[in-house]
Design an enzyme around this catalytic site. Structure first.
Site, PDB file in Angstrom:
ATOM      1  N   SER A   4      30.454  32.998  20.274  1.00  0.00           N
ATOM      2  CA  SER A   4      31.531  33.999  19.881  1.00  0.00           C
ATOM      3  C   SER A   4      31.133  34.889  18.663  1.00  0.00           C
ATOM      4  O   SER A   4      30.334  34.753  17.889  1.00  0.00           O
ATOM      5  CB  SER A   4      32.710  33.134  20.193  1.00  0.00           C
ATOM      6  OG  SER A   4      33.854  33.868  18.921  1.00  0.00           O
ATOM      7  N   HIS A  28      43.148  18.169  44.902  1.00  0.00           N
ATOM      8  CA  HIS A  28      44.387  18.493  43.661  1.00  0.00           C
ATOM      9  C   HIS A  28      43.903  19.195  42.868  1.00  0.00           C
ATOM     10  O   HIS A  28      44.436  18.754  41.327  1.00  0.00           O
ATOM     11  CB  HIS A  28      46.062  17.536  43.623  1.00  0.00           C
ATOM     12  CG  HIS A  28      46.523  17.263  44.980  1.00  0.00           C
ATOM     13  ND1 HIS A  28      47.435  17.727  45.544  1.00  0.00           N
ATOM     14  CD2 HIS A  28      45.902  16.540  45.652  1.00  0.00           C
ATOM     15  CE1 HIS A  28      47.476  17.515  47.174  1.00  0.00           C
ATOM     16  NE2 HIS A  28      46.268  17.005  47.155  1.00  0.00           N
ATOM     17  N   GLU A  85      32.577  34.164  34.414  1.00  0.00           N
ATOM     18  CA  GLU A  85      34.602  34.972  34.390  1.00  0.00           C
ATOM     19  C   GLU A  85      34.051  36.241  34.927  1.00  0.00           C
ATOM     20  O   GLU A  85      35.106  37.188  35.630  1.00  0.00           O
ATOM     21  CB  GLU A  85      34.422  34.876  32.542  1.00  0.00           C
ATOM     22  CG  GLU A  85      34.633  33.385  32.273  1.00  0.00           C
ATOM     23  CD  GLU A  85      34.905  33.160  31.012  1.00  0.00           C
ATOM     24  OE1 GLU A  85      35.745  33.459  30.067  1.00  0.00           O
ATOM     25  OE2 GLU A  85      33.551  33.303  30.122  1.00  0.00           O
TER      26      GLU A  85
END
Ligand code: ARG
Length: 456
Positions: A277, A156, A290
């Protein structure tokens, strides 16, 4: 352009219809398979006395010349052609004259294209298999390097029990092993030759389908000619297998992304597999992981596109089936790219073992072991569970951890507690005691590593 199939109509199609109809943009990549298949077909025709040996020699020589010329770039593929099959036949006829026109005896583009795709994908499966093996090797080596690095295991996404990073990584090695198995299985069913099914009904010529199948490396032939030309199960099956493989890579990616976050800080990806970035100077983004996660959706989409295309098709060949190639090629290309970037990304990542350990220490992940300690001293598990849970609640209330509670406090909950409890809840001891097969102890993980290496 004049059509080789002009006859029933004058073949003078509209430009827009030609563009719409044409598949050469995406099927030209099968030129090698197409030419190899045609050479074998010519050999079979002469073997069976359907064309003369001299004609077959001329055709095979001509095809060999075309193959070399495409390979060397001397012969550019004409994108005005309808498809790669027409292009090759057209060049052959230009080069040989009437002899070239004999090649298309006792076959059709329907069995020809089915043959080409099977041969093309068969080779792609071999390449993907190699790439998956390289990834498994990278994962297994990493697991070996970190077989004693303690981290929290989660359920979980809540800290559950202590495991090692090596143990966690080996879970992915097992998934990838199953992917290898699935690919091998798919290849086996794919490797049946459709050539000789002709348009749909077979042929009146005395052909030998086994001759061609054997020479082209197939294990057998498609046993029903309608099925042979309309079957695209092997594309759907391959894409299903690739979807499962991508699902594995995507779950792995998700963890890599989480672990690289400032919140976890369990791993550091190599600079070579991250990006910065454009505005935030502090960023180091796990873009590769990703993108793999993102491209998983794309591969699922490729599978769905083909299944949907096939769903309502009557037998046998329908032009809809030309749509098979873009999706299956896209799936194959995408998976190969993902695997190529994934293996070195894993190979170069470093684990921050201190942070992993710290996270493991703060999560009460030895609470099960504390309960087991009491069980081994004679308490029923449910009662032990309750005591362990109450001690965790006490720790949370007092802002401390099980390792720091004094023995006197423990004794207030049960007089079965003794000084040896601290050893029993030591994280490394918790890990090392899990010697069950497949478990997290160093010895169990070493067994898993050996198992995978043997399988490879
Ligand atoms: N370009 C076609 C395809 O990819 C080849 C088969 C065409 N056959 C036909 N009868 N039109 O499916």
């Amino acid at each position: 352009m004049a059509k080789m199939w002009a006859g029933r109509t004058d073949g003078m199609t509209e430009k827009i219809a030609d563009d719409f109809n044409s598949s050469i943009r995406f099927d030209s990549r099968m030129y090698r398979q197409d030419i190899t298949g045609s050479m074998t077909h010519a050999a079979m025709l002469s073997f069976k006395g359907i064309i003369s040996q001299a004609d077959a020699d001329a055709i095979i020589g001509g095809l060999e010349g075309i193959l070399n010329d495409i390979d060397s770039g001397v012969l550019p593929i004409d994108m005005e052609c309808e498809d790669i099959h027409m292009f090759v036949e057209q060049v052959l006829t230009e080069r040989l004259g009437d002899v070239g026109k004999k090649l298309h005896t006792a076959r059709s583009r329907n069995d020809q294209v089915a043959l080409d795709i099977r041969m093309y994908l068969r080779a792609e499966i071999d390449e993907i298999t190699e790439l998956v093996k390289q990834l498994i090797t990278a994962v297994t080596n990493k697991a070996e390097a970190y077989k004693d690095a303690i981290m929290p295991g989660y359920t979980h996404l809540q800290r559950a029990q202590p495991i090692t990073f090596g143990h966690h990584l080996m879970a992915y090695a097992m998934m990838l092993l199953r992917d290898l198995d699935r690919l091998a299985d798919c290849r086996k069913r794919m490797n049946q030759s459709p050539i000789g099914c002709c348009a749909l009904a077979g042929t009146t010529y005395d052909t030998d389908r086994y001759f061609e199948a054997e020479k082209l490396g197939f294990d057998g032939i498609c046993m029903n000619s309608l099925d042979g030309v309309s079957d695209r199960d092997f594309c759907a099956e391959l894409m299903s297998d690739l979807s499962i493989l991508m699902m594995h890579l995507s779950r792995f990616s998700e963890e890599i992304i989480l672990w690289s976050s400032w919140e976890f800080k369990f791993i550091e990806l190599s600079d070579a597999f991250t990006t910065g970035s454009s505005i935030m100077p502090q960023k180091k983004n796990p873009d590769m992981a990703e993108l793999v996660r993102g491209k998983t959706g794309r591969v699922y989409g490729d599978l769905m596109a083909l299944l949907t295309t096939l769903k309502g098709l009557p037998l046998a060949y329908n032009k809809d089936m030309q749509e098979d190639k873009e999706s299956v090629f896209d799936a194959v290309d995408t998976v190969k790219m993902c695997l190529q970037v994934f293996a070195p990304m894993i190979d170069t990542l470093k684990a921050n073992t201190a942070n992993m350990k710290l996270a493991a220490q703060k999560g009460f992940i030895n609470a099960t072991d504390l309960a087991d300690y009491l069980v081994k001293k004679g308490l029923p598990f449910r009662s032990a569970y309750k005591i362990s849970g109450s001690l965790v609640a006490l720790c949370i209330q007092q802002g401390t951890v099980l390792e720091e509670l004094p023995l006197e406090t423990y004794r207030q909950y049960s007089d079965l507690f003794d000084t040896d409890l601290f050893e029993a809840i030591d994280l490394m001891v918790c890990v090392e005691k899990r010697i069950s097969q497949g478990g997290t102890s160093i010895a169990s993980v070493e067994n898993q590593i050996n198992y995978v290496r043997e399988k490879l």
